[in-house]
Scaffold this active site. Structure first.
Site, PDB file in Angstrom:
ATOM      1  N   ARG A   1      11.540  -3.770   0.630  1.00  0.00           N
ATOM      2  CA  ARG A   1      11.049  -2.704  -0.252  1.00  0.00           C
ATOM      3  C   ARG A   1       9.676  -2.242   0.227  1.00  0.00           C
ATOM      4  O   ARG A   1       9.027  -2.918   1.041  1.00  0.00           O
ATOM      5  CB  ARG A   1      10.947  -3.203  -1.703  1.00  0.00           C
ATOM      6  CG  ARG A   1       9.898  -4.276  -1.884  1.00  0.00           C
ATOM      7  CD  ARG A   1       9.670  -4.646  -3.359  1.00  0.00           C
ATOM      8  NE  ARG A   1       8.633  -5.682  -3.464  1.00  0.00           N
ATOM      9  CZ  ARG A   1       8.132  -6.121  -4.602  1.00  0.00           C
ATOM     10  NH1 ARG A   1       8.586  -5.649  -5.755  1.00  0.00           N
ATOM     11  NH2 ARG A   1       7.181  -7.036  -4.599  1.00  0.00           N
TER      12      ARG A   1
ATOM     13  N   HIS B   1       5.129   1.310  -7.830  1.00  0.00           N
ATOM     14  CA  HIS B   1       6.560   1.224  -7.528  1.00  0.00           C
ATOM     15  C   HIS B   1       7.053   2.439  -6.734  1.00  0.00           C
ATOM     16  O   HIS B   1       6.691   3.575  -7.036  1.00  0.00           O
ATOM     17  CB  HIS B   1       7.367   1.152  -8.826  1.00  0.00           C
ATOM     18  CG  HIS B   1       6.989   0.007  -9.712  1.00  0.00           C
ATOM     19  ND1 HIS B   1       7.128  -1.310  -9.335  1.00  0.00           N
ATOM     20  CD2 HIS B   1       6.465  -0.024 -10.961  1.00  0.00           C
ATOM     21  CE1 HIS B   1       6.713  -2.101 -10.323  1.00  0.00           C
ATOM     22  NE2 HIS B   1       6.294  -1.339 -11.319  1.00  0.00           N
TER      23      HIS B   1
ATOM     24  N   THR C   1     -32.960   4.684 -23.320  1.00  0.00           N
ATOM     25  CA  THR C   1     -31.985   4.809 -22.224  1.00  0.00           C
ATOM     26  C   THR C   1     -32.415   5.923 -21.279  1.00  0.00           C
ATOM     27  O   THR C   1     -32.123   5.876 -20.080  1.00  0.00           O
ATOM     28  CB  THR C   1     -30.558   5.058 -22.754  1.00  0.00           C
ATOM     29  OG1 THR C   1     -30.488   6.339 -23.364  1.00  0.00           O
ATOM     30  CG2 THR C   1     -30.140   3.974 -23.745  1.00  0.00           C
TER      31      THR C   1
ATOM     32  N   GLN D   1       2.365 -11.113  -6.618  1.00  0.00           N
ATOM     33  CA  GLN D   1       1.573 -12.277  -7.020  1.00  0.00           C
ATOM     34  C   GLN D   1       1.219 -13.133  -5.800  1.00  0.00           C
ATOM     35  O   GLN D   1       0.089 -13.606  -5.659  1.00  0.00           O
ATOM     36  CB  GLN D   1       2.357 -13.122  -8.041  1.00  0.00           C
ATOM     37  CG  GLN D   1       2.492 -12.503  -9.422  1.00  0.00           C
ATOM     38  CD  GLN D   1       3.719 -11.600  -9.598  1.00  0.00           C
ATOM     39  OE1 GLN D   1       4.209 -11.005  -8.651  1.00  0.00           O
ATOM     40  NE2 GLN D   1       4.183 -11.490 -10.828  1.00  0.00           N
TER      41      GLN D   1
ATOM     42  N   LYS E   1     -28.025   3.095 -20.183  1.00  0.00           N
ATOM     43  CA  LYS E   1     -27.537   4.413 -19.764  1.00  0.00           C
ATOM     44  C   LYS E   1     -26.332   4.207 -18.866  1.00  0.00           C
ATOM     45  O   LYS E   1     -26.403   3.476 -17.870  1.00  0.00           O
ATOM     46  CB  LYS E   1     -28.649   5.161 -19.015  1.00  0.00           C
ATOM     47  CG  LYS E   1     -28.378   6.636 -18.859  1.00  0.00           C
ATOM     48  CD  LYS E   1     -28.378   7.367 -20.197  1.00  0.00           C
ATOM     49  CE  LYS E   1     -29.614   8.199 -20.420  1.00  0.00           C
ATOM     50  NZ  LYS E   1     -29.660   8.735 -21.799  1.00  0.00           N
TER      51      LYS E   1
HETATM   52  O1  LIG Z   1       6.044  -8.315  -6.859  1.00  0.00           O
HETATM   53  C1  LIG Z   1       6.544  -8.144  -7.982  1.00  0.00           C
HETATM   54  N1  LIG Z   1       6.219  -8.979  -9.016  1.00  0.00           N
HETATM   55  C2  LIG Z   1       6.732  -8.840 -10.269  1.00  0.00           C
HETATM   56  O2  LIG Z   1       6.398  -9.628 -11.197  1.00  0.00           O
HETATM   57  C3  LIG Z   1       7.661  -7.794 -10.466  1.00  0.00           C
HETATM   58  N2  LIG Z   1       8.355  -7.368 -11.558  1.00  0.00           N
HETATM   59  C4  LIG Z   1       9.084  -6.288 -11.158  1.00  0.00           C
HETATM   60  O3  LIG Z   1       9.831  -5.599 -11.900  1.00  0.00           O
HETATM   61  N3  LIG Z   1       8.878  -6.018  -9.834  1.00  0.00           N
HETATM   62  C5  LIG Z   1       8.000  -6.948  -9.387  1.00  0.00           C
HETATM   63  N4  LIG Z   1       7.430  -7.131  -8.159  1.00  0.00           N
END
Ligand SMILES: O=c1[nH]c(=O)c2[nH]c(=O)[nH]c2[nH]1
Length: 294
Positions: A173, A244, A57, A216, A12
């Site tokens: 940014r 973004h 379920t 990353q 479920k």
């Molecule tokens: O931190 C980021 N990693 C990316 O791989 C990436 N690619 C992107 O267009 N902006 C960003 N910013």
């Protein structure tokens, strides 16, 4: 030609469970979404419609509600383990229980938290995914939709440029994401609530304090901080949408934009995902078996 039944499970999905503890005038509420999935020898129903081994379920859903009445729900990990162990019997050899917990906070009235009125504490969910197989069990806990933003301390440059590249390099940014994390526990005797709170704190503090050159890098640092400090965590998986924020071009209005006015884009979004694991982690066994999203 032979046709056979492949892997299967059933249960479920998204049982909505709300409990009220009325033992004092200061009520405590819990709000969970519970999904059950059972595995085992289920060939008879798939091949012949013989349901002798099919725990309905509907019964699975009722078990969730009955268990919530019979003893306090407690930590979601313990509740999921209780449910999973209940279902594994006879031809049912395995279970996976997913629980999301939705947080509520007391409404302040005259500066004091109200006894029985609450407001939702945002979109963030605490999660667990418990897999039971025979008499073994694995716990993967986490959180979803923890939305964070830093208004400086983030750069992104040095990436390759080709004929399709338009993204400007930036040394300042906005970095924003909605954190989804799942971590796999190892060992025993874990204080689930304390561990959750500390892992959440470590991830937030790392996001806040790391000067980031990419999302990353932030992902890895968040995972590394958790593994360094929390020996009960074998590995952590993170999924970070890059929310973004684009600078608005104000030159048509004769105005400059000194990193102050942004357009928060909805989609598309970068999606940065990764696992951070310790090299001596206990074997994962079935911990991630059929777990959605990772
Ligand atoms: O931190 C980021 N990693 C990316 O791989 C990436 N690619 C992107 O267009 N902006 C960003 N910013």
């Amino acid at each position: 030609m032979a046709i056979t039944l492949g892997p299967n499970q059933y249960g479920k999905a998204e049982v909505r469970l709300v409990t009220v503890d009325r033992s004092t005038p200061v009520h405590e509420i819990r709000d969970l979404t519970v999904s059950t999935s059972l595995r085992g020898d289920l060939a008879a129903t798939h091949l012949h419609g013989d349901n002798a081994g099919v725990l309905a379920t509907d019964t699975q859903k009722n078990t969730v509600y009955a268990f919530a009445k019979e003893s306090p729900v407690g930590e979601i990990e313990d509740f999921a383990l209780r449910l999973g162990r209940r279902f594994v019997r006879g031809n049912i050899t395995g279970a996976r229980i997913l629980i999301d917990e939705h947080a509520w906070q007391r409404i302040p009235v005259d500066g004091k938290p109200h006894e029985h009125s609450f407001s939702r504490a945002g979109d963030e969910k605490r999660t667990t995914a418990v897999t039971v197989d025979g008499d073994r069990a694995w716990v993967v806990s986490g959180l979803r939709d923890l939305v964070v933003l830093k208004s400086t301390g983030s750069e992104f440059h040095g990436f390759p440029r080709d004929e399709y590249t338009t993204l400007p390099e930036t040394d300042d940014r906005i970095l924003a994401t909605a954190v989804t994390a799942r971590w796999r526990y190892q060992g025993s005797g874990i204080d689930w609530a304390n561990s959750f709170g500390e892992i959440r704190r470590l991830m937030l503090e790392t996001f806040a304090t790391l000067h980031s050159y990419s999302l990353q890098q932030t992902l890895y640092a968040m995972g590394e901080a958790v593994l360094r400090e929390r020996p009960e965590v074998a590995e952590i998986r993170l999924s970070l949408p890059n929310k973004h924020h684009f600078l608005v071009d104000l030159t048509p209005f004769g105005l400059t934009n000194d990193n102050e006015v942004f357009y928060a884009a909805d989609r598309p979004y970068g999606l940065i995902e990764g696992t951070v694991i310790r090299d001596d982690a206990e074997d994962a066994g079935l911990a991630w078996h059929t777990l959605p999203a990772f």
